[in-house]
Scaffold this motif. Sequence first.
Motif, short mmCIF file in Angstrom:
data_model
loop_
_atom_site.label_atom_id
_atom_site.label_comp_id
_atom_site.label_asym_id
_atom_site.label_seq_id
_atom_site.Cartn_x
_atom_site.Cartn_y
_atom_site.Cartn_z
N PRO A 275 -18.22 -19.04 54.79
CA PRO A 275 -16.99 -19.46 55.48
C PRO A 275 -15.75 -18.89 54.79
N VAL A 276 -14.75 -18.59 55.59
CA VAL A 276 -13.45 -18.19 55.04
C VAL A 276 -12.40 -19.04 55.74
N ALA A 277 -11.53 -19.64 54.97
CA ALA A 277 -10.52 -20.54 55.53
C ALA A 277 -9.35 -19.76 56.14
N ALA A 278 -8.73 -20.33 57.13
CA ALA A 278 -7.54 -19.74 57.75
C ALA A 278 -6.53 -19.38 56.66
N GLY A 279 -5.95 -18.16 56.77
CA GLY A 279 -4.93 -17.75 55.82
C GLY A 279 -5.47 -17.02 54.61
N GLY A 281 -7.22 -13.90 52.72
CA GLY A 281 -7.41 -12.46 52.93
C GLY A 281 -8.83 -12.05 52.59
N VAL A 282 -9.33 -11.01 53.26
CA VAL A 282 -10.71 -10.55 53.07
C VAL A 282 -10.73 -9.09 52.65
N SER A 283 -11.46 -8.81 51.60
CA SER A 283 -11.68 -7.47 51.05
C SER A 283 -10.40 -6.94 50.38
N GLY A 285 -7.07 -5.53 49.04
CA GLY A 285 -5.75 -5.41 49.63
C GLY A 285 -5.44 -6.49 50.65
N HIS A 286 -6.42 -7.34 50.91
CA HIS A 286 -6.22 -8.41 51.90
C HIS A 286 -5.61 -7.87 53.19
N GLU A 287 -6.11 -6.72 53.62
CA GLU A 287 -5.55 -6.14 54.84
C GLU A 287 -5.83 -6.99 56.07
N TRP A 288 -6.89 -7.74 56.00
CA TRP A 288 -7.19 -8.67 57.09
C TRP A 288 -7.11 -10.09 56.54
N VAL A 289 -6.36 -10.91 57.23
CA VAL A 289 -6.22 -12.32 56.85
C VAL A 289 -6.79 -13.16 57.98
N ALA A 290 -7.70 -14.08 57.62
CA ALA A 290 -8.34 -14.90 58.66
C ALA A 290 -7.30 -15.68 59.44
N PRO A 291 -7.25 -15.48 60.77
CA PRO A 291 -6.24 -16.19 61.58
C PRO A 291 -6.61 -17.64 61.83
N ARG A 292 -7.85 -18.01 61.51
CA ARG A 292 -8.35 -19.37 61.75
C ARG A 292 -9.52 -19.56 60.78
N VAL A 330 -13.27 -1.08 54.28
CA VAL A 330 -14.63 -0.67 53.94
C VAL A 330 -14.62 -0.30 52.45
N CYS A 331 -15.52 -0.89 51.68
CA CYS A 331 -15.59 -0.61 50.24
C CYS A 331 -16.69 0.41 49.97
N MET A 332 -16.92 0.70 48.72
CA MET A 332 -17.93 1.70 48.38
C MET A 332 -19.32 1.27 48.85
N ASP A 333 -19.62 -0.02 48.68
CA ASP A 333 -20.98 -0.50 48.93
C ASP A 333 -21.08 -1.52 50.04
N GLN A 334 -19.99 -1.92 50.62
CA GLN A 334 -20.06 -3.07 51.53
C GLN A 334 -18.87 -3.12 52.49
N LEU A 335 -19.09 -3.84 53.57
CA LEU A 335 -18.01 -4.13 54.50
C LEU A 335 -18.23 -5.55 55.04
N MET A 336 -17.17 -6.11 55.61
CA MET A 336 -17.22 -7.49 56.09
C MET A 336 -17.08 -7.53 57.61
N VAL A 337 -17.72 -8.52 58.19
CA VAL A 337 -17.71 -8.67 59.65
C VAL A 337 -17.27 -10.10 59.96
N ASP A 338 -16.40 -10.22 60.95
CA ASP A 338 -15.93 -11.56 61.33
C ASP A 338 -16.83 -12.13 62.42
N LEU A 339 -17.50 -13.22 62.09
CA LEU A 339 -18.42 -13.83 63.05
C LEU A 339 -17.77 -14.95 63.85
#
Length: 401
Positions: A275-279, A281-283, A285-292, A330-339
């Motif tokens: 789980p990631v809480a609203a607000g 950041g993911v990966s 630089g926190h380029e993506w911040v969970a909107p919810r 996208v990092c060297m070894d991994q990436l994240m997906v929003d489910l």
Amino acid sequence: MAARPWRAAAVVAGSVTVSSADPQAETVVDLDAVAHNVRTLREYAGDAAVMAVVKADGYNHGAVRIGRAALAAGAAELGVTTIAEALALRAAGIDAPILSWLNTSDADYPAAVAADIEIGVSSVAQLRAVERAARSTGRTATVTLKVDTGLNRNGIPETEYPKVLTLLRELVAEQSVRFRAMFSHLARADEPRHPAIDVQRDRFMDAIALAKDHGLQPDLVHLANSAAALTRPDLAFDMIRPGIAVYGLSPVPELSDFGLRPAMTFRARVALVKPVAAGEGVSYGHEWVAPRDTTVALVPVGYADGVPRSLGGRIGIRLGERDYPAVGRVCMDQLMVDLGDNPDGVREGDPAVLFGGAPGDPHPQRWADLLGTIHYEIVCFPRGRVVRRYVGDPRRPRGAL
Ligand SMILES: *Cc1c(COP(=O)(O)O)cnc(C)c1O
């Protein structure tokens, strides 16, 4: 432990290769698709033979396995760029004709001659080198002339062509060389009605005529790559020379898929779901911040494995029945997906398809469009730690490569 393990997915797909350690990421190459594509190309070829192009390790699908599958499906010959590639096919026991067409004048011609590799010649210097190899091995070298009819890349230029023909005639007369074929390569075959194609065809026919004037009659001539093979049947000559279509990707995607089936699926297994809480950041630089409040999946494949960093936040990943957005860098070894609220119940161990050939899979063309390139380059991306696996080849003896 995952409820739906990775291995089970591979077995469902028909794999007989199960490695002791499951890979983090893999390409799954469907040899049934390759066979289907070769049969499709044979239909387009009419009476012409098919040379399957397996250069660059079979467009990153594995030259030996693709070569075997293509020959079993009715291809007559294989084409590669370098002598080393040709020798690798011979070493794997493939005895069909193999043409290698991009060689420097100091390439290992003696090895090519000894292994009965047909040598594509683009200059007098190369033909001289082939002559020396024939003398040193005491064997007749088989030569194919690659004539430049307007691509202005590899191939004999018009100015040098008469000299090549004069020398070739001498070498044929003294039997150090067998002259087998002539070919050329099109610059704009993916624009089926472009007049440059007809200019090249006319120059090719002139080159064939000039060889005949020198007393040199090729057994066969060929011009058509995938695009020409599928859109210009008038250019099939004695053989077509498809590459990308063998792998199931359309050479003119805006026109048609030609009934081809993509052979490569690039996928990884979900390593973590959290789980990631609203607000938050993911990966980096926190380029993506969970909107919810949301759930994210970690897919252990990154730019070192062939997922370009510039695709961060721009692609969809197939998990279960749908595409979910990749989020953050996208990092060297991994990436994240929003489910989101994870409607499919994605769990650790589930397969995550980056691109693939099954209906609904993200298509490599999507990546190509995003990156401003062609799908040829996309299927060459997976590398390094990515393990290649084959499915759909019932003829393969157990334990073979
Ligand atoms: C790569 C190549 C081909 C195959 O081209 P596709 O567009 O992949 O079909 C054919 N002939 C030559 C000389 C090539 O270099």
